[in-house]
Scaffold this motif. Sequence first.
Motif, PDB file in Angstrom:
ATOM      1  N   HIS A 396       0.811  -1.220   0.000  1.00 32.34           N
ATOM      2  CA  HIS A 396       0.000   0.000   0.000  1.00 32.34           C
ATOM      3  C   HIS A 396       0.845   1.271   0.000  1.00 32.34           C
ATOM      4  CE1 HIS A 396      -4.186  -1.481   0.454  1.00 32.34           C
ATOM      5  NE2 HIS A 396      -3.562  -2.578   0.896  1.00 32.34           N
ATOM      6  N   GLU A 397       2.116   1.167   0.357  1.00 31.82           N
ATOM      7  CA  GLU A 397       2.986   2.340   0.332  1.00 31.82           C
ATOM      8  C   GLU A 397       3.490   2.639  -1.075  1.00 31.82           C
ATOM      9  OE1 GLU A 397       3.455   4.274   2.973  1.00 31.82           O
ATOM     10  OE2 GLU A 397       2.071   2.930   4.022  1.00 31.82           O
ATOM     11  N   LEU A 398       3.289   1.689  -1.985  1.00 32.28           N
ATOM     12  CA  LEU A 398       3.770   1.859  -3.353  1.00 32.28           C
ATOM     13  C   LEU A 398       2.746   2.620  -4.190  1.00 32.28           C
ATOM     14  CD1 LEU A 398       6.065   1.030  -5.340  1.00 32.28           C
ATOM     15  CD2 LEU A 398       4.678  -0.984  -5.901  1.00 32.28           C
ATOM     16  N   HIS A 399       3.199   3.642  -4.913  1.00 30.52           N
ATOM     17  CA  HIS A 399       2.308   4.412  -5.784  1.00 30.52           C
ATOM     18  C   HIS A 399       2.100   3.672  -7.105  1.00 30.52           C
ATOM     19  CE1 HIS A 399       1.985   7.901  -3.271  1.00 30.52           C
ATOM     20  NE2 HIS A 399       3.308   8.132  -3.281  1.00 30.52           N
ATOM     21  N   VAL A 400       0.827   3.338  -7.396  1.00 29.63           N
ATOM     22  CA  VAL A 400       0.531   2.795  -8.728  1.00 29.63           C
ATOM     23  C   VAL A 400       0.157   3.925  -9.685  1.00 29.63           C
ATOM     24  CG1 VAL A 400      -0.136   0.490  -7.963  1.00 29.63           C
ATOM     25  CG2 VAL A 400      -1.852   2.312  -8.027  1.00 29.63           C
ATOM     26  N   ILE A 401      -0.189   5.084  -9.115  1.00 32.91           N
ATOM     27  CA  ILE A 401      -0.408   6.300  -9.894  1.00 32.91           C
ATOM     28  C   ILE A 401       0.487   7.369  -9.299  1.00 32.91           C
ATOM     29  CG2 ILE A 401      -2.082   8.011 -10.732  1.00 32.91           C
ATOM     30  CD1 ILE A 401      -4.298   6.043 -10.069  1.00 32.91           C
ATOM     31  N   SER A 402       1.274   7.980 -10.113  1.00 31.59           N
ATOM     32  CA  SER A 402       2.152   9.039  -9.620  1.00 31.59           C
ATOM     33  C   SER A 402       1.333  10.266  -9.227  1.00 31.59           C
ATOM     34  CB  SER A 402       3.165   9.430 -10.704  1.00 31.59           C
ATOM     35  OG  SER A 402       3.828  10.627 -10.353  1.00 31.59           O
ATOM     36  N   PRO A 403       1.611  10.864  -8.067  1.00 31.57           N
ATOM     37  CA  PRO A 403       0.937  12.121  -7.713  1.00 31.57           C
ATOM     38  C   PRO A 403       1.088  13.174  -8.798  1.00 31.57           C
ATOM     39  CG  PRO A 403       2.149  11.252  -5.827  1.00 31.57           C
ATOM     40  CD  PRO A 403       2.529  10.394  -7.008  1.00 31.57           C
ATOM     41  N   ALA A 404       2.190  13.110  -9.532  1.00 34.16           N
ATOM     42  CA  ALA A 404       2.406  14.068 -10.623  1.00 34.16           C
ATOM     43  C   ALA A 404       1.398  13.880 -11.745  1.00 34.16           C
ATOM     44  CB  ALA A 404       3.830  13.917 -11.158  1.00 34.16           C
ATOM     45  N   ALA A 405       0.809  12.665 -11.853  1.00 32.67           N
ATOM     46  CA  ALA A 405      -0.208  12.415 -12.875  1.00 32.67           C
ATOM     47  C   ALA A 405      -1.582  12.882 -12.416  1.00 32.67           C
ATOM     48  CB  ALA A 405      -0.251  10.924 -13.204  1.00 32.67           C
ATOM     49  N   ILE A 406      -1.774  12.925 -11.089  1.00 32.79           N
ATOM     50  CA  ILE A 406      -3.065  13.332 -10.540  1.00 32.79           C
ATOM     51  C   ILE A 406      -3.228  14.852 -10.567  1.00 32.79           C
ATOM     52  CG2 ILE A 406      -4.469  13.355  -8.436  1.00 32.79           C
ATOM     53  CD1 ILE A 406      -3.391  10.613  -7.774  1.00 32.79           C
ATOM     54  N   GLU A 407      -2.160  15.557 -10.269  1.00 32.71           N
ATOM     55  CA  GLU A 407      -2.244  17.022 -10.142  1.00 32.71           C
ATOM     56  C   GLU A 407      -2.737  17.720 -11.412  1.00 32.71           C
ATOM     57  OE1 GLU A 407       1.631  17.939  -8.750  1.00 32.71           O
ATOM     58  OE2 GLU A 407       1.261  17.125  -6.729  1.00 32.71           O
ATOM     59  N   PRO A 408      -2.297  17.312 -12.630  1.00 32.70           N
ATOM     60  CA  PRO A 408      -2.843  17.959 -13.831  1.00 32.70           C
ATOM     61  C   PRO A 408      -4.346  17.762 -13.985  1.00 32.70           C
ATOM     62  CG  PRO A 408      -0.815  16.798 -14.353  1.00 32.70           C
ATOM     63  CD  PRO A 408      -1.180  16.395 -12.966  1.00 32.70           C
ATOM     64  N   ILE A 409      -4.844  16.588 -13.554  1.00 32.47           N
ATOM     65  CA  ILE A 409      -6.290  16.332 -13.632  1.00 32.47           C
ATOM     66  C   ILE A 409      -7.022  17.284 -12.686  1.00 32.47           C
ATOM     67  CG2 ILE A 409      -8.115  14.623 -13.275  1.00 32.47           C
ATOM     68  CD1 ILE A 409      -6.054  12.447 -13.871  1.00 32.47           C
ATOM     69  N   GLN A 410      -6.451  17.486 -11.503  1.00 36.93           N
ATOM     70  CA  GLN A 410      -7.056  18.434 -10.564  1.00 36.93           C
ATOM     71  C   GLN A 410      -7.069  19.851 -11.139  1.00 36.93           C
ATOM     72  OE1 GLN A 410      -4.462  17.579  -7.143  1.00 36.93           O
ATOM     73  NE2 GLN A 410      -6.247  16.734  -6.077  1.00 36.93           N
ATOM     74  N   THR A 411      -6.029  20.216 -11.826  1.00 35.87           N
ATOM     75  CA  THR A 411      -5.946  21.547 -12.434  1.00 35.87           C
ATOM     76  C   THR A 411      -7.052  21.743 -13.453  1.00 35.87           C
ATOM     77  OG1 THR A 411      -3.551  21.623 -12.106  1.00 35.87           O
ATOM     78  CG2 THR A 411      -4.480  23.114 -13.758  1.00 35.87           C
ATOM     79  N   VAL A 412      -7.253  20.721 -14.295  1.00 33.01           N
ATOM     80  CA  VAL A 412      -8.324  20.807 -15.305  1.00 33.01           C
ATOM     81  C   VAL A 412      -9.671  20.951 -14.624  1.00 33.01           C
ATOM     82  CG1 VAL A 412      -9.543  19.529 -17.105  1.00 33.01           C
ATOM     83  CG2 VAL A 412      -7.048  19.556 -17.081  1.00 33.01           C
ATOM     84  N   LYS A 413      -9.921  20.158 -13.554  1.00 36.15           N
ATOM     85  CA  LYS A 413     -11.205  20.181 -12.856  1.00 36.15           C
ATOM     86  C   LYS A 413     -11.507  21.543 -12.251  1.00 36.15           C
ATOM     87  CE  LYS A 413     -12.604  16.909 -10.212  1.00 36.15           C
ATOM     88  NZ  LYS A 413     -12.730  15.916  -9.142  1.00 36.15           N
ATOM     89  N   THR A 414     -10.527  22.127 -11.601  1.00 38.11           N
ATOM     90  CA  THR A 414     -10.771  23.354 -10.837  1.00 38.11           C
ATOM     91  C   THR A 414     -10.524  24.627 -11.640  1.00 38.11           C
ATOM     92  OG1 THR A 414      -8.516  23.229  -9.961  1.00 38.11           O
ATOM     93  CG2 THR A 414     -10.266  22.236  -8.646  1.00 38.11           C
ATOM     94  N   ARG A 415      -9.419  24.670 -12.362  1.00 42.77           N
ATOM     95  CA  ARG A 415      -9.063  25.904 -13.057  1.00 42.77           C
ATOM     96  C   ARG A 415      -9.820  26.081 -14.366  1.00 42.77           C
ATOM     97  NH1 ARG A 415      -2.797  27.040 -13.836  1.00 42.77           N
ATOM     98  NH2 ARG A 415      -3.009  26.859 -11.554  1.00 42.77           N
ATOM     99  N   TYR A 416     -10.026  24.982 -15.114  1.00 40.66           N
ATOM    100  CA  TYR A 416     -10.612  25.104 -16.445  1.00 40.66           C
ATOM    101  C   TYR A 416     -12.087  24.702 -16.516  1.00 40.66           C
ATOM    102  CZ  TYR A 416      -5.667  25.440 -17.602  1.00 40.66           C
ATOM    103  OH  TYR A 416      -4.357  25.810 -17.644  1.00 40.66           O
ATOM    104  N   LEU A 417     -12.506  23.798 -15.628  1.00 32.90           N
ATOM    105  CA  LEU A 417     -13.900  23.349 -15.663  1.00 32.90           C
ATOM    106  C   LEU A 417     -14.733  23.928 -14.531  1.00 32.90           C
ATOM    107  CD1 LEU A 417     -13.420  19.573 -16.608  1.00 32.90           C
ATOM    108  CD2 LEU A 417     -13.891  21.526 -18.114  1.00 32.90           C
TER     109      LEU A 417
END
Length: 492
Positions: A396-417
């Motif tokens: 569970h300590e291993l990242h299967v999704i990089s936090p760096a991949a999540i942050e751009p999605i958050q940017t699209v959700k909040t800043r652009y949508l």
Amino acid sequence: MKIGFDNDKYLHMQSEHIRERIGHFDNKLYLEFGGKLFDDYHAARVLPGFQPDSKLRLLKQLSDTAEIVIVISAADIEKNKIRGDLGITYDVDVLRLKSAFEENGLYVGSVVITQYSGQNSADLFKNRLENMGIRVYTHYVIEGYPSNIPHIVSDEGYGKNDYIETTKPLVVITAPGPGSGKMATCLSQLYHENKRGIRAGYAKFETFPIWNIPLKHPVNLAYEAATADLNDVNMIDPFHLEAYGKTTVNYNRDVEIFPVLNAMFEQIFGSSPYKSPTDMGVNMAGNCICDDEVCQEASRQEIIRRYYQAKCDFLRGNIPDTEVFKLELLMKQAKVTTHDRAVVDVALARAEETEGPAAALELPDGRIVTGKTSNLLGPSAALILNALKELAGIDHELHVISPAAIEPIQTVKTRYLGGKNPRLHIDEVLIALSMSTATNQVAQIAMEQIPKLKGCQAHTSVMLSSVDIKLFKKLGIQLTSEAKYENKPLYY
């Protein structure tokens, strides 16, 4: 998952009894189908082993002799009634049902709009169907229904309804949900067929309540829970007991309406073919339970799930408190509490520990995983990710999704949508996970576990957004939630 129901035996016995019933009449039987016809998930939940498409598979065995008529009430069209399990309106579901039947080689002859009294929305729906080349018939509100039998069984009653033209010996009358007017449609057709010299028959294909198991059996109590909005009550069939000296289970609406139906049969045919509402049914489900304890426990869990759903619906203002009270009573009759749902206490403990919304999920082998709220993920998304890791044996300590991949999605959700919640929903996490499989073998292993989530139980400490609720359904996870808003919004 443990199996408690023999589906193959059910298909064989049910089809044989339908064929036998057709032979009792002039090779014309109107069969009222209760419950969901090709996606009966309630039956699949309370009778583990029952396949949701069992009724569809049965009809495919009878396809040479069967056609389908879909019934929808004008009143349901007018109020945009919604199928709770699919989240779509009844009128949209009519089109979905027709398409699904025809894709499976079944003939849909027509659609009937019942209880029509000039509703504009019904007129618009009828025009829409006719423009699509679908035959539509109209059945009207009959004054004095169901007590004024001489008027109902006359040219001014059933006689005013459109005669539905059918071509097959077996006519299946189905609808998006209960209260659509299926029985009245069948009886109207019996009247019209009799005027044409055909002694057609009527029967009911009802899975619940199951007539030959005890009245308070959890499977039958779960049926009452499923129909709490209709205030259905299971009861001993007094007509069957009087006629045959045998105790069978039916429900209040059929028992209450049977004297009326009997009188209608006598008015139409001169005599009634049935001595009890149980006689009218074609239901072999009780004979196909192969592990009663498995079905009992599955049904107890269904009652708890229904209770949680009612609590949430009441908080949203969608149902009266009487439905909640009825489900509380059914829980007492079934001798269960919310603590009998394993994921509930775990989810609430995790929420208390983290001081934020949390969730828990029970895996097929009984292990329970949890998910909490973080800056990147909501509790549902975290739960699914943790469950996939657990199933795959990933640390569970291993990242299967990089936090760096999540942050751009958050940017699209909040800043652009324009979204206010930056945390990812389940679908967004799964998309991010799928993108990660291109460069991360561990992510690929996690993705391959998704089918194993089907049938798992989950609970959340707060009510979820519609997005996450739909994703749980698509994954086949049976979800409950505390009747609690995360933020107390004016709208949700």
